[in-house]
Scaffold this active site. Sequence first.
Site, mmCIF file in Angstrom:
data_model
loop_
_atom_site.group_PDB
_atom_site.id
_atom_site.type_symbol
_atom_site.label_atom_id
_atom_site.label_comp_id
_atom_site.label_asym_id
_atom_site.label_seq_id
_atom_site.Cartn_x
_atom_site.Cartn_y
_atom_site.Cartn_z
ATOM 1 C CE LYS A 141 35.017 -90.685 21.092
ATOM 2 N NZ LYS A 141 34.499 -92.004 20.633
ATOM 3 C CD GLU A 243 32.448 -95.395 19.390
ATOM 4 O OE1 GLU A 243 31.954 -95.559 18.262
ATOM 5 O OE2 GLU A 243 32.369 -94.324 20.030
#
EC number: 4.2.3.124
Length: 368
Positions: A141, A243
């Site tokens: 990412k 996350e």
Amino acid sequence: MTTKQICFADRCFNFAFGEHVLESVESYIPRDEFDQYIMISDSGVPDSIVHYAAEYFGKLAPVHILRFQGGEEYKTLSTVTNLQERAIALGANRRTAIVAVGGGLTGNVAGVAAGMMFRGIALIHVPTTFLAASDSVLSIKQAVNLTSGKNLVGFYYPPRFVFADTRILSESPPRQVKAGMCELVKNMLILENDNKEFTEDDLNSANVYSPKQLETFINFCISAKMSVLSEDIYEKKKGLIFEYGHTIGHAIELAEQGGITHGEAIAVGMIYAAKIANRMNLMPEHDVSAHYWLLNKIGALQDIPLKSDPDSIFHYLIHDNKRGYIKLDEDNLGMILLSGVGKPAMYNQTLLTPVRKTLIKEVIREGL
């Protein structure tokens, strides 16, 4: 020194980590692989580290150093564009490699710059913080911020190489090391960790570790992340578990405007997530206590200078970048929760659980 091949599906790269690893770049990168290196680093990275890295990459091809202002407020597309213009002025082309020397801020800014130039040129990470070496480089990412939230603009782009010098990491300020240890503790909380090469007794609240200890910690984080991400390269399914603590944590980090580290924000976010899961009868009290115990082992909850009010935190919370993964009404927000240590909570076959906004506000107002 340890070398691991990291693979996201068919996208593989070598990750070399250990003492003085930068002195060995010639054994990893062929001399004729690139015609120049554009070394990008933010102003918070010591000049001595940047020039140390440049010395060894310079044995392969010419090196140009580009610096930009540090701080989350400069993690923007305008910063990326400025760096790209400067790189082009230096003669950057498709055989140029972008070398990110710094922490997660530099890694993301340089990653976005590399992924966009000529529709993608080589990216090399040289993480100079334990947080970057053990967490952010173990992902493809790449993203920058908008004024409304963190990491809202970006894409997926893998590096060609990663080099983490644990001597440099061991000489980092303890608070900076602690930021990375918070993510390590997150990995201990979210996954079953039967094969780690250290025990909880190896953690300390002073956050002073030897290069060899940091090498062991990085190896653990690689194993933890790749056990999931090798099959979920875009981190949209099982990979969402990483996350954990970030929904509220990112909001706190933005609301504090640089007053606390990313790791400290995530530590607080994990405590709030555990308390929310407990209130929803998902997590037993003893697992909430395990969160406090592990985070206190690394001093993560001591003297965090939280100054922002709950309303400002909630302002950023509603712009979380995981919005849209599941359909929610306006009274709920999706969060990654656990039903126990090593046990992700599931909702309709996803890792995002709807949580009432009123409950989130209640827990934030209560504090730690």
